[in-house]
Design an enzyme around this catalytic site. Structure first.
Site, PDB file in Angstrom:
ATOM      1  N   HIS A 195      47.110  49.467  31.744  1.00 15.23           N
ATOM      2  CA  HIS A 195      46.171  50.297  30.977  1.00 15.23           C
ATOM      3  C   HIS A 195      46.629  51.743  30.856  1.00 15.23           C
ATOM      4  CE1 HIS A 195      42.655  47.248  31.804  1.00 15.23           C
ATOM      5  NE2 HIS A 195      43.540  46.801  30.948  1.00 15.23           N
ATOM      6  N   THR A 205      39.200  43.910  41.509  1.00 15.08           N
ATOM      7  CA  THR A 205      38.885  43.879  40.073  1.00 15.08           C
ATOM      8  C   THR A 205      37.730  42.910  39.830  1.00 15.08           C
ATOM      9  OG1 THR A 205      39.681  43.397  37.840  1.00 15.08           O
ATOM     10  CG2 THR A 205      40.805  42.239  39.636  1.00 15.08           C
TER      11      THR A 205
HETATM   12  P1  OAD Z   1      35.405  47.207  37.853  1.00 14.08           P
HETATM   13  O1  OAD Z   1      34.604  48.442  38.105  1.00 14.08           O
HETATM   14  O2  OAD Z   1      34.966  46.306  36.763  1.00 14.08           O
HETATM   15  O3  OAD Z   1      35.481  46.343  39.179  1.00 14.08           O
HETATM   16  C1  OAD Z   1      35.819  46.910  40.420  1.00 14.08           C
HETATM   17  C2  OAD Z   1      35.785  45.804  41.456  1.00 14.08           C
HETATM   18  O4  OAD Z   1      36.210  46.356  42.689  1.00 14.08           O
HETATM   19  C3  OAD Z   1      34.398  45.191  41.690  1.00 14.08           C
HETATM   20  O5  OAD Z   1      34.481  43.780  41.626  1.00 14.08           O
HETATM   21  C4  OAD Z   1      34.040  45.661  43.104  1.00 14.08           C
HETATM   22  O6  OAD Z   1      33.261  44.689  43.820  1.00 14.08           O
HETATM   23  C5  OAD Z   1      35.416  45.811  43.718  1.00 14.08           C
HETATM   24  N1  OAD Z   1      35.492  46.751  44.852  1.00 14.08           N
HETATM   25  C6  OAD Z   1      34.721  47.825  45.125  1.00 14.08           C
HETATM   26  N2  OAD Z   1      35.114  48.424  46.244  1.00 14.08           N
HETATM   27  C7  OAD Z   1      36.182  47.724  46.712  1.00 14.08           C
HETATM   28  C8  OAD Z   1      37.034  47.844  47.838  1.00 14.08           C
HETATM   29  N3  OAD Z   1      36.883  48.823  48.724  1.00 14.08           N
HETATM   30  N4  OAD Z   1      38.025  46.936  47.990  1.00 14.08           N
HETATM   31  C9  OAD Z   1      38.189  45.933  47.094  1.00 14.08           C
HETATM   32  N5  OAD Z   1      37.413  45.777  46.015  1.00 14.08           N
HETATM   33  C10 OAD Z   1      36.426  46.652  45.813  1.00 14.08           C
HETATM   34  O7  OAD Z   1      36.915  47.698  37.645  1.00 14.08           O
HETATM   35  P2  OAD Z   1      38.150  46.899  37.017  1.00 14.08           P
HETATM   36  O8  OAD Z   1      38.043  45.444  37.276  1.00 14.08           O
HETATM   37  O9  OAD Z   1      39.363  47.613  37.457  1.00 14.08           O
HETATM   38  O10 OAD Z   1      39.702  49.650  31.530  1.00 14.08           O
HETATM   39  O11 OAD Z   1      37.912  47.179  35.478  1.00 14.08           O
HETATM   40  C11 OAD Z   1      38.859  46.730  34.580  1.00 14.08           C
HETATM   41  C12 OAD Z   1      38.977  47.698  33.430  1.00 14.08           C
HETATM   42  O12 OAD Z   1      37.690  47.971  32.885  1.00 14.08           O
HETATM   43  C13 OAD Z   1      39.488  49.071  33.817  1.00 14.08           C
HETATM   44  O13 OAD Z   1      40.896  49.132  33.879  1.00 14.08           O
HETATM   45  C14 OAD Z   1      38.958  49.936  32.731  1.00 14.08           C
HETATM   46  C15 OAD Z   1      37.554  49.403  32.674  1.00 14.08           C
HETATM   47  O14 OAD Z   1      36.849  49.606  31.519  1.00 14.08           O
HETATM   48  C16 OAD Z   1      39.711  50.498  30.530  1.00 14.08           C
HETATM   49  O15 OAD Z   1      39.198  51.601  30.610  1.00 14.08           O
HETATM   50  C17 OAD Z   1      40.418  49.962  29.329  1.00 14.08           C
END
Ligand code: OAD
Length: 246
Positions: free
Chosen positions: A121, A188
Protein backbone atom coordinates in the site's frame (compact mmCIF):
# COMPACT_ATOMS: atom_id res chain seq x y z
CA UNK A 1 0.39 -12.58 28.67
CA UNK A 2 1.85 -15.68 27.07
CA UNK A 3 -0.12 -17.79 24.61
CA UNK A 4 0.39 -21.53 24.21
CA UNK A 5 2.17 -22.09 20.90
CA UNK A 6 1.35 -25.55 19.53
CA UNK A 7 4.43 -27.76 19.20
CA UNK A 8 3.17 -28.92 15.80
CA UNK A 9 3.38 -25.32 14.54
CA UNK A 10 6.91 -24.85 15.90
CA UNK A 11 7.98 -28.07 14.17
CA UNK A 12 6.41 -27.11 10.84
CA UNK A 13 8.11 -23.72 11.01
CA UNK A 14 11.45 -25.27 11.96
CA UNK A 15 11.23 -27.57 8.93
CA UNK A 16 10.22 -24.83 6.50
CA UNK A 17 12.55 -23.28 3.91
CA UNK A 18 10.12 -20.76 2.45
CA UNK A 19 8.07 -18.51 4.70
CA UNK A 20 5.74 -15.67 3.73
CA UNK A 21 4.27 -13.11 6.11
CA UNK A 22 1.47 -10.59 5.67
CA UNK A 23 1.24 -7.80 8.23
CA UNK A 24 -1.43 -5.19 8.81
CA UNK A 25 -2.01 -2.24 11.10
CA UNK A 26 -2.22 -4.52 14.17
CA UNK A 27 1.53 -5.13 14.23
CA UNK A 28 2.15 -1.40 14.65
CA UNK A 29 -0.63 -0.94 17.24
CA UNK A 30 1.78 -1.64 20.10
CA UNK A 31 4.06 1.09 18.76
CA UNK A 32 1.18 3.51 19.27
CA UNK A 33 -0.14 3.80 15.70
CA UNK A 34 -3.93 3.44 15.58
CA UNK A 35 -5.42 0.66 13.43
CA UNK A 36 -8.17 1.39 10.90
CA UNK A 37 -11.15 -0.69 11.97
CA UNK A 38 -11.10 -0.75 15.76
CA UNK A 39 -14.64 0.29 16.74
CA UNK A 40 -13.43 3.05 19.09
CA UNK A 41 -9.86 4.01 18.28
CA UNK A 42 -9.69 3.01 14.59
CA UNK A 43 -8.89 5.74 12.07
CA UNK A 44 -11.95 4.83 10.02
CA UNK A 45 -14.14 5.12 13.12
CA UNK A 46 -13.02 8.73 13.51
CA UNK A 47 -12.44 9.85 9.93
CA UNK A 48 -14.22 9.25 6.64
CA UNK A 49 -12.10 7.11 4.30
CA UNK A 50 -14.10 8.40 1.30
CA UNK A 51 -12.82 11.91 2.06
CA UNK A 52 -9.27 11.01 3.07
CA UNK A 53 -8.30 7.85 1.22
CA UNK A 54 -9.74 8.09 -2.30
CA UNK A 55 -8.61 9.99 -5.41
CA UNK A 56 -12.08 11.63 -5.46
CA UNK A 57 -11.67 12.88 -1.88
CA UNK A 58 -8.27 14.35 -2.80
CA UNK A 59 -9.75 16.06 -5.87
CA UNK A 60 -12.52 17.56 -3.70
CA UNK A 61 -10.29 18.77 -0.88
CA UNK A 62 -6.54 18.43 -1.57
CA UNK A 63 -5.58 20.64 1.38
CA UNK A 64 -7.53 18.56 3.91
CA UNK A 65 -6.07 15.29 2.59
CA UNK A 66 -2.49 16.61 2.37
CA UNK A 67 -2.65 17.95 5.92
CA UNK A 68 -4.16 14.74 7.32
CA UNK A 69 -1.30 12.70 5.86
CA UNK A 70 1.25 15.30 6.99
CA UNK A 71 -0.06 14.93 10.56
CA UNK A 72 0.06 11.12 10.33
CA UNK A 73 3.60 11.29 8.88
CA UNK A 74 4.69 13.43 11.84
CA UNK A 75 3.13 11.13 14.42
CA UNK A 76 4.63 8.02 12.78
CA UNK A 77 8.07 9.66 12.82
CA UNK A 78 7.78 9.86 16.62
CA UNK A 79 7.15 6.15 17.30
CA UNK A 80 9.47 3.16 17.57
CA UNK A 81 9.26 -0.40 16.21
CA UNK A 82 8.04 -2.89 18.86
CA UNK A 83 9.14 -6.45 19.78
CA UNK A 84 6.79 -7.86 17.08
CA UNK A 85 8.67 -5.98 14.34
CA UNK A 86 12.01 -6.99 15.89
CA UNK A 87 11.04 -10.68 16.03
CA UNK A 88 10.10 -10.63 12.32
CA UNK A 89 13.47 -9.05 11.46
CA UNK A 90 15.18 -11.87 13.41
CA UNK A 91 13.00 -14.53 11.73
CA UNK A 92 14.02 -13.28 8.28
CA UNK A 93 17.59 -14.43 8.94
CA UNK A 94 16.53 -18.00 9.72
CA UNK A 95 14.95 -19.00 6.41
CA UNK A 96 16.25 -19.54 2.90
CA UNK A 97 13.35 -17.52 1.55
CA UNK A 98 11.42 -15.12 3.77
CA UNK A 99 9.04 -12.63 2.18
CA UNK A 100 7.61 -9.98 4.45
CA UNK A 101 4.60 -8.39 2.78
CA UNK A 102 3.02 -5.44 4.56
CA UNK A 103 -0.07 -3.33 4.10
CA UNK A 104 1.51 -0.77 6.42
CA UNK A 105 2.94 2.48 5.18
CA UNK A 106 4.92 3.30 8.31
CA UNK A 107 8.46 1.88 7.58
CA UNK A 108 8.54 0.24 11.03
CA UNK A 109 9.57 -3.14 9.61
CA UNK A 110 12.54 -1.55 7.86
CA UNK A 111 13.41 0.44 10.97
CA UNK A 112 13.37 -2.80 13.01
CA UNK A 113 15.93 -4.31 10.61
CA UNK A 114 13.83 -6.28 8.09
CA UNK A 115 15.78 -6.16 4.85
CA UNK A 116 13.27 -7.25 2.25
CA UNK A 117 9.88 -5.64 2.73
CA UNK A 118 7.20 -5.78 0.05
CA UNK A 119 5.00 -2.71 0.51
CA UNK A 120 1.56 -3.34 -0.95
CA UNK A 121 0.00 0.00 0.00
CA UNK A 122 2.96 2.33 -0.56
CA UNK A 123 4.81 4.38 2.03
CA UNK A 124 3.71 7.58 3.71
CA UNK A 125 7.28 8.93 3.77
CA UNK A 126 7.27 9.20 -0.04
CA UNK A 127 5.49 11.85 -2.08
CA UNK A 128 4.51 11.53 -5.73
CA UNK A 129 2.98 13.60 -8.50
CA UNK A 130 -0.76 13.01 -8.66
CA UNK A 131 -0.67 13.01 -12.47
CA UNK A 132 2.72 11.63 -13.53
CA UNK A 133 2.96 9.20 -10.56
CA UNK A 134 6.72 9.87 -10.25
CA UNK A 135 8.33 10.16 -6.81
CA UNK A 136 9.31 13.73 -5.94
CA UNK A 137 11.69 14.39 -3.06
CA UNK A 138 12.27 18.12 -3.31
CA UNK A 139 9.23 20.32 -2.79
CA UNK A 140 8.26 23.46 -0.87
CA UNK A 141 7.38 22.48 2.70
CA UNK A 142 5.02 25.38 3.27
CA UNK A 143 2.45 24.60 0.55
CA UNK A 144 -0.57 22.45 1.23
CA UNK A 145 -0.33 20.53 -1.01
CA UNK A 146 2.84 21.53 -2.83
CA UNK A 147 2.93 21.29 -6.62
CA UNK A 148 5.04 19.15 -8.90
CA UNK A 149 7.21 21.02 -11.46
CA UNK A 150 4.57 19.83 -13.99
CA UNK A 151 1.95 21.91 -12.16
CA UNK A 152 -0.10 19.06 -10.66
CA UNK A 153 -0.56 18.61 -6.91
CA UNK A 154 1.78 16.30 -5.05
CA UNK A 155 0.23 13.57 -2.89
CA UNK A 156 1.44 10.84 -0.52
CA UNK A 157 2.68 7.67 -2.25
CA UNK A 158 0.06 5.48 -0.63
CA UNK A 159 -2.63 3.35 -2.24
CA UNK A 160 -6.11 4.77 -1.88
CA UNK A 161 -9.43 2.93 -2.19
CA UNK A 162 -10.25 2.33 -5.83
CA UNK A 163 -6.59 2.43 -6.90
CA UNK A 164 -4.41 -0.36 -8.24
CA UNK A 165 -1.70 -1.80 -6.02
CA UNK A 166 1.91 -1.46 -7.26
CA UNK A 167 2.09 -4.31 -9.79
CA UNK A 168 5.60 -5.51 -8.96
CA UNK A 169 4.91 -5.64 -5.21
CA UNK A 170 1.66 -7.52 -5.74
CA UNK A 171 3.31 -10.03 -8.08
CA UNK A 172 6.09 -10.68 -5.52
CA UNK A 173 3.53 -11.11 -2.75
CA UNK A 174 1.41 -13.52 -4.78
CA UNK A 175 4.43 -15.60 -5.79
CA UNK A 176 5.59 -15.79 -2.17
CA UNK A 177 2.11 -16.85 -1.00
CA UNK A 178 1.95 -19.58 -3.61
CA UNK A 179 5.47 -20.89 -2.96
CA UNK A 180 5.74 -20.78 0.82
CA UNK A 181 5.44 -23.71 3.20
CA UNK A 182 4.30 -21.54 6.11
CA UNK A 183 2.29 -18.32 5.84
CA UNK A 184 1.79 -15.96 8.80
CA UNK A 185 -1.08 -13.45 8.72
CA UNK A 186 -0.40 -10.92 11.46
CA UNK A 187 -2.46 -7.99 12.72
CA UNK A 188 -4.78 -7.65 9.78
CA UNK A 189 -8.57 -7.80 9.75
CA UNK A 190 -8.29 -9.57 6.35
CA UNK A 191 -11.00 -7.41 4.82
CA UNK A 192 -9.14 -5.38 2.20
CA UNK A 193 -8.43 -7.07 -1.13
CA UNK A 194 -6.22 -8.09 -2.82
CA UNK A 195 -4.05 -8.34 0.33
CA UNK A 196 -6.71 -10.42 2.09
CA UNK A 197 -6.51 -12.96 -0.69
CA UNK A 198 -2.85 -13.81 -0.02
CA UNK A 199 -3.41 -16.20 2.92
CA UNK A 200 -6.18 -17.89 0.92
CA UNK A 201 -3.79 -18.37 -2.00
CA UNK A 202 -1.25 -19.88 0.40
CA UNK A 203 -3.93 -22.24 1.76
CA UNK A 204 -4.92 -23.35 -1.74
CA UNK A 205 -1.28 -24.00 -2.57
CA UNK A 206 -0.96 -26.28 0.48
CA UNK A 207 0.88 -24.04 2.97
CA UNK A 208 0.37 -24.11 6.73
CA UNK A 209 -1.43 -20.84 7.47
CA UNK A 210 -1.15 -19.17 10.86
CA UNK A 211 -3.00 -16.14 12.14
CA UNK A 212 -1.77 -13.90 14.97
CA UNK A 213 -4.45 -11.49 16.16
CA UNK A 214 -6.16 -10.77 19.48
CA UNK A 215 -9.54 -10.91 17.67
CA UNK A 216 -11.08 -13.44 15.33
CA UNK A 217 -11.24 -12.27 11.70
CA UNK A 218 -12.75 -13.33 8.39
CA UNK A 219 -9.67 -15.52 7.94
CA UNK A 220 -9.69 -17.28 11.34
CA UNK A 221 -11.94 -20.20 10.43
CA UNK A 222 -9.76 -21.09 7.43
CA UNK A 223 -6.34 -21.21 9.11
CA UNK A 224 -4.47 -24.16 10.60
CA UNK A 225 -3.41 -22.23 13.70
CA UNK A 226 -5.16 -19.11 15.08
CA UNK A 227 -2.97 -17.67 17.83
CA UNK A 228 -5.15 -15.26 19.74
CA UNK A 229 -3.06 -12.50 21.28
CA UNK A 230 -0.87 -9.53 20.45
CA UNK A 231 1.91 -9.69 17.86
CA UNK A 232 4.33 -7.99 20.24
CA UNK A 233 3.95 -10.88 22.70
CA UNK A 234 3.44 -13.88 20.39
CA UNK A 235 6.15 -13.25 17.78
CA UNK A 236 9.05 -13.06 20.28
CA UNK A 237 7.65 -16.20 21.92
CA UNK A 238 7.48 -18.00 18.56
CA UNK A 239 11.07 -16.97 17.80
CA UNK A 240 12.19 -18.29 21.17
CA UNK A 241 10.42 -21.64 20.66
CA UNK A 242 12.00 -21.91 17.22
CA UNK A 243 15.47 -21.25 18.64
CA UNK A 244 14.86 -24.05 21.13
CA UNK A 245 14.25 -26.65 18.42
CA UNK A 246 16.39 -25.44 15.51
P1 OAD B 1 -7.46 -3.11 10.36
O1 OAD B 1 -7.61 -1.92 11.24
O2 OAD B 1 -8.58 -3.45 9.45
O3 OAD B 1 -7.17 -4.39 11.25
C1 OAD B 1 -6.19 -4.39 12.25
C2 OAD B 1 -6.19 -5.77 12.89
O4 OAD B 1 -5.15 -5.80 13.85
C3 OAD B 1 -7.49 -6.13 13.63
O5 OAD B 1 -7.93 -7.41 13.22
C4 OAD B 1 -7.06 -6.14 15.10
O6 OAD B 1 -7.78 -7.12 15.87
C5 OAD B 1 -5.60 -6.50 14.98
N1 OAD B 1 -4.75 -6.07 16.11
C6 OAD B 1 -4.93 -5.04 16.96
N2 OAD B 1 -3.94 -4.98 17.85
C7 OAD B 1 -3.09 -6.00 17.56
C8 OAD B 1 -1.87 -6.47 18.12
N3 OAD B 1 -1.31 -5.87 19.16
N4 OAD B 1 -1.29 -7.55 17.56
C9 OAD B 1 -1.86 -8.17 16.50
N5 OAD B 1 -3.00 -7.77 15.93
C10 OAD B 1 -3.61 -6.70 16.44
O7 OAD B 1 -6.09 -2.90 9.56
P2 OAD B 1 -5.58 -3.65 8.24
O8 OAD B 1 -6.07 -5.04 8.19
O9 OAD B 1 -4.12 -3.40 8.18
O10 OAD B 1 -5.49 0.52 3.48
O11 OAD B 1 -6.29 -2.79 7.13
C11 OAD B 1 -6.00 -3.06 5.81
C12 OAD B 1 -6.03 -1.79 5.00
O12 OAD B 1 -7.24 -1.09 5.23
C13 OAD B 1 -4.96 -0.79 5.38
O13 OAD B 1 -3.72 -1.04 4.76
C14 OAD B 1 -5.54 0.50 4.92
C15 OAD B 1 -6.94 0.32 5.44
O14 OAD B 1 -7.93 1.07 4.86
C16 OAD B 1 -5.59 1.66 2.83
O15 OAD B 1 -5.61 2.73 3.39
C17 OAD B 1 -5.66 1.46 1.35
Amino acid sequence: MSVAIPQELVERLAAAHRVAVLTGAGISAESGIPTFRDALTGLWARYDPQELATPEGFARNPKLVWEWYAARRASIAGVQPNPGHAALAALEKRFEQFTLVTQNIDSLHQRAGSREVVELHGNIARVKCSIEQIIVSDFPADESPPRCPCGAFLRPDVVWFGEMLPAEALAKAEAAAEQCEVFLSIGTSAQVYPAAELPLRALSAGATVVEINPERTALSRHVHFALQGSAGAILPQLLQELRRVA
